[in-house]
Design a protein around this motif. Structure first.
Motif, PDB file in Angstrom:
ATOM      1  N   TYR A 313       0.837  -1.197   0.000  1.00 38.00           N
ATOM      2  CA  TYR A 313       0.000   0.000   0.000  1.00 38.00           C
ATOM      3  C   TYR A 313       0.877   1.253   0.000  1.00 38.00           C
ATOM      4  O   TYR A 313       1.955   1.276   0.594  1.00 38.00           O
ATOM      5  CB  TYR A 313      -0.905   0.042   1.235  1.00 38.00           C
ATOM      6  N   ILE A 314       0.360   2.279  -0.657  1.00 38.94           N
ATOM      7  CA  ILE A 314       0.976   3.610  -0.598  1.00 38.94           C
ATOM      8  C   ILE A 314      -0.020   4.572   0.050  1.00 38.94           C
ATOM      9  O   ILE A 314      -1.140   4.748  -0.453  1.00 38.94           O
ATOM     10  CB  ILE A 314       1.367   4.140  -1.990  1.00 38.94           C
ATOM     11  N   PHE A 315       0.387   5.160   1.159  1.00 39.03           N
ATOM     12  CA  PHE A 315      -0.391   6.231   1.787  1.00 39.03           C
ATOM     13  C   PHE A 315       0.196   7.566   1.338  1.00 39.03           C
ATOM     14  O   PHE A 315       1.420   7.702   1.198  1.00 39.03           O
ATOM     15  CB  PHE A 315      -0.323   6.117   3.312  1.00 39.03           C
ATOM     16  N   PHE A 316      -0.659   8.559   1.136  1.00 40.89           N
ATOM     17  CA  PHE A 316      -0.181   9.826   0.588  1.00 40.89           C
ATOM     18  C   PHE A 316      -1.166  10.953   0.880  1.00 40.89           C
ATOM     19  O   PHE A 316      -2.311  10.717   1.296  1.00 40.89           O
ATOM     20  CB  PHE A 316       0.048   9.704  -0.925  1.00 40.89           C
ATOM     21  N   GLU A 317      -0.697  12.162   0.672  1.00 38.41           N
ATOM     22  CA  GLU A 317      -1.567  13.342   0.760  1.00 38.41           C
ATOM     23  C   GLU A 317      -2.332  13.494  -0.547  1.00 38.41           C
ATOM     24  O   GLU A 317      -1.739  13.519  -1.626  1.00 38.41           O
ATOM     25  CB  GLU A 317      -0.751  14.601   1.014  1.00 38.41           C
ATOM     26  N   GLU A 318      -3.652  13.621  -0.435  1.00 38.37           N
ATOM     27  CA  GLU A 318      -4.487  13.934  -1.595  1.00 38.37           C
ATOM     28  C   GLU A 318      -5.105  15.306  -1.357  1.00 38.37           C
ATOM     29  O   GLU A 318      -5.957  15.471  -0.484  1.00 38.37           O
ATOM     30  CB  GLU A 318      -5.579  12.883  -1.797  1.00 38.37           C
ATOM     31  N   TYR A 319      -4.635  16.271  -2.107  1.00 37.56           N
ATOM     32  CA  TYR A 319      -5.072  17.658  -1.925  1.00 37.56           C
ATOM     33  C   TYR A 319      -6.041  18.013  -3.039  1.00 37.56           C
ATOM     34  O   TYR A 319      -5.677  18.062  -4.221  1.00 37.56           O
ATOM     35  CB  TYR A 319      -3.871  18.593  -1.953  1.00 37.56           C
ATOM     36  N   ILE A 320      -7.290  18.256  -2.663  1.00 40.82           N
ATOM     37  CA  ILE A 320      -8.320  18.628  -3.636  1.00 40.82           C
ATOM     38  C   ILE A 320      -8.469  20.149  -3.601  1.00 40.82           C
ATOM     39  O   ILE A 320      -8.756  20.736  -2.556  1.00 40.82           O
ATOM     40  CB  ILE A 320      -9.652  17.933  -3.307  1.00 40.82           C
ATOM     41  N   TYR A 321      -8.273  20.779  -4.747  1.00 39.70           N
ATOM     42  CA  TYR A 321      -8.182  22.241  -4.788  1.00 39.70           C
ATOM     43  C   TYR A 321      -9.442  22.924  -4.261  1.00 39.70           C
ATOM     44  O   TYR A 321      -9.359  23.919  -3.532  1.00 39.70           O
ATOM     45  CB  TYR A 321      -7.895  22.706  -6.219  1.00 39.70           C
ATOM     46  N   ARG A 322     -10.603  22.403  -4.601  1.00 33.29           N
ATOM     47  CA  ARG A 322     -11.840  23.078  -4.177  1.00 33.29           C
ATOM     48  C   ARG A 322     -12.035  23.006  -2.659  1.00 33.29           C
ATOM     49  O   ARG A 322     -12.700  23.868  -2.072  1.00 33.29           O
ATOM     50  CB  ARG A 322     -13.047  22.468  -4.892  1.00 33.29           C
ATOM     51  N   LYS A 323     -11.471  21.982  -2.002  1.00 40.26           N
ATOM     52  CA  LYS A 323     -11.568  21.868  -0.547  1.00 40.26           C
ATOM     53  C   LYS A 323     -10.546  22.762   0.151  1.00 40.26           C
ATOM     54  O   LYS A 323     -10.733  23.140   1.312  1.00 40.26           O
ATOM     55  CB  LYS A 323     -11.360  20.414  -0.107  1.00 40.26           C
ATOM     56  N   GLY A 324      -9.450  23.053  -0.550  1.00 43.50           N
ATOM     57  CA  GLY A 324      -8.424  23.910   0.020  1.00 43.50           C
ATOM     58  C   GLY A 324      -7.636  23.275   1.150  1.00 43.50           C
ATOM     59  O   GLY A 324      -7.042  23.974   1.974  1.00 43.50           O
ATOM     60  N   LYS A 325      -7.600  21.954   1.184  1.00 44.47           N
ATOM     61  CA  LYS A 325      -6.844  21.251   2.218  1.00 44.47           C
ATOM     62  C   LYS A 325      -6.557  19.831   1.759  1.00 44.47           C
ATOM     63  O   LYS A 325      -7.163  19.324   0.803  1.00 44.47           O
ATOM     64  CB  LYS A 325      -7.601  21.217   3.548  1.00 44.47           C
ATOM     65  N   GLY A 326      -5.633  19.174   2.463  1.00 46.53           N
ATOM     66  CA  GLY A 326      -5.269  17.816   2.126  1.00 46.53           C
ATOM     67  C   GLY A 326      -5.954  16.797   3.023  1.00 46.53           C
ATOM     68  O   GLY A 326      -6.258  17.071   4.185  1.00 46.53           O
TER      69      GLY A 326
END
Length: 540
Positions: A313-326
């Motif tokens: 498994y790879i865990f990572f930051e997923e930053y969605i621009y419309r949410k403005g946070k990761g």
């Protein structure tokens, strides 16, 4: 220069041009007044200082001065804390519970009576703000001379730091700042604290604001060192006092620098940087990475890899621009085909999350995501791996810390994390904390910050063993955020000491058009990294 400190309170004197000071200086003075190991004995105010004095126009530097003014006027409204905002501290100083001797004197023109009055204070150190008229004749009055910042002009804007503008566009001109001292016995002055900061090419004010908030921490650190007898004697660290005089860029140089700034802003309107993930088998050739490209509305970064029950498994930051946070997400690699599953969000908080550091202990898997926006360092435990996690403890509270990374060494847990105060950059200063127990109380390292250099401070992945040596990956952010990963051998790690040395660097050239790489991790099967490329903005 040899520093002297007797037991008890460290007695401090301060020189100001006026009681109206910028907020970064107010913070320093407040810290000194409130510190339980310091005694602010005297505040000397320069009676020669003329506030709002009309300066003679120097047309040779006209463009530079105009840019500074307009840049400040626009971008100072974009920050929560403005280091240069003026505040009058006269009442807070005069009404302090601790009695402070306030003296209004002409700097460099003291009478014998005034000198004798100051000598009676038996000051350990004098700190001067503003370098236009350094009170060299006062250096002999305090045991440890006068301390000052060469980049400080008492907060009258930041036009006396032209190197800040040059550093924005010149990789060979590092963004270095110092705290200096001199005594009556030295024609030269000594650097007693030095740090290299990160830069942004958006605005000179952004750089200056972050640097001055960072500067506001230096004095208290070194005064504590002086009080505890930890100040080193300097022999070969001398710089000429004349270096305090800034070399202002002329109109031609300013025009060229501003041309680069305009081009950068045009590019940012057309393109944006998007982080992505990449992985390869541990023994594959350098270029044989599989790219995990995110959709256009988000980016992926900070990958950590783990194998559990023969699944990877790879865990990572997923930053969605419309949410403005990761958020923290996970995907699975099919080790037979290298195909990847669709990402699944496993941790979503009201505040920003990134850097999902993973730690295995006693058959459990823990995660420490970055939660600096919440002013915490939080420890999570997998209750149903890999998708369900619960908060088990807040390891540290009321702290701005990023990218916490833990190792177990010499019967202790050691946590590396970049720590910063409000308004300063999170890229510059590495702190260490240690504990007897993962869930116990964490103590700060005596040398914190153990690294004060944007080129190698911020963690970039798990610390690993290589041929019996601990290697700490770190980010090189000296010229741009997350430009490359440096690999540092930990030479010494104790409660009293820390040292490391750079042994190699992973630059972004592993992929064409890649502009940055700031995380490196691996397990027995795969290496995982991230990268940054420019994408054209969509026209809506």
């Amino acid at each position: 220069m040899k520093f002297i400190q007797e037991k008890g309170f460290t007695k401090v004197g301060i020189i100001l041009n006026s009681f109206e000071v910028p907020k970064w200086i107010e913070k320093i003075i407040t810290d000194i007044i409130q510190a339980d190991f310091l005694e602010l004995k005297s505040v000397i105010v320069n009676s020669n200082h003329i506030p709002n004095k009309i300066q003679k126009i120097n047309y040779k530097h006209f463009l530079y001065n105009q840019y500074c003014k307009s840049d400040y006027k626009y971008y100072s409204t974009k920050v929560k804390k403005n280091a240069f905002e003026k505040i009058d501290i006269e009442s807070s100083v005069s009404k302090s519970i601790k009695k402070i001797n306030i003296m209004r004197l002409k700097i460099n023109r003291f009478s014998q009576l005034e000198v004798e009055t100051l000598k009676k204070e038996k000051l350990d150190v004098i700190i001067q703000f503003g370098v236009k008229d350094i009170a060299q004749n006062l250096a002999g009055i305090s045991k440890n001379g006068i301390w000052y910042f060469p980049h400080d002009n008492f907060g009258e804007g930041y036009t006396t730091a032209p190197k800040f503008l040059r550093a924005m566009f010149n990789k060979n001109d590092p963004f270095e700042i110092t705290l200096n001292s001199f005594s009556e016995d030295y024609k030269n002055n000594n650097v007693i604290y030095k740090t290299q900061s990160s830069v942004t090419r958006d605005s000179l004010f952004f750089n200056a604001n972050a640097v001055y908030w960072k500067t506001s921490e230096f004095v208290l650190r070194k005064l504590r060192d002086l009080n505890e007898g930890k100040m080193e004697s300097f022999k070969n660290n001398e710089v000429p006092i004349k270096e305090t005089n800034p070399n202002y860029p002329n109109n031609f140089e300013t025009m060229n620098l501003l041309k680069n700034l305009v081009l950068e802003k045009i590019k940012s309107r057309i393109f944006y940087d998007q982080w992505f993930l990449a992985f390869k088998h541990i023994n594959d050739i350098k270029e044989n990475y599989t790219i995990i490209k995110p959709p256009a509305d988000r980016f992926y970064a900070d990958p950590f890899i783990i194998k559990k029950d023969h699944r990877t498994y790879i865990f990572f930051e997923e930053y969605i621009y419309r949410k403005g946070k990761g958020d923290i997400s996970v995907l699975e690699i099919d080790t037979e085909t290298n195909h990847i599953s669709n990402p699944v969000t496993v941790l979503d908080k009201p505040y920003h999350l990134s850097y999902p550091f993973l730690y295995e202990w006693e058959d459990n898997i823990y995660m420490i995501p970055e939660t600096s926006e919440n002013r915490t360092i939080e420890l999570y435990k997998a209750t149903k791996f890999p998708y369900e996690w619960e908060l088990v403890k807040v390891l540290l509270n009321d702290i701005r810390a990023v990218d916490a990374t833990i190792i177990y060494y010499n019967n202790k847990y050691w946590m590396f994390s970049n720590v910063y105060n409000d308004g300063a950059s999170p890229l510059d200063e590495l702190h260490i904390f240690y504990s007897e127990d993962l869930f116990g109380e964490w103590e700060p390292h005596q040398m914190n910050p153990v690294i004060s250099n944007a080129s190698s401070a911020r963690p970039a992945g798990k610390v690993f063993l290589d041929n019996g040596k601990f290697i700490r990956p770190s980010q090189n952010c000296s010229f741009s955020y997350g430009y490359s990963v440096k690999f540092n051998e930990i030479v010494e790690l104790t409660e009293e000491a820390y040292s490391e040395k750079v042994i190699s660097e992973m630059k972004p050239g592993w992929l064409k058009d890649n502009k940055g790489t700031h995380t490196y991790n691996f397990n027995e099967d795969y290496e995982v990294i991230d990268g940054r490329i420019s994408e054209r903005r969509r026209i809506r």
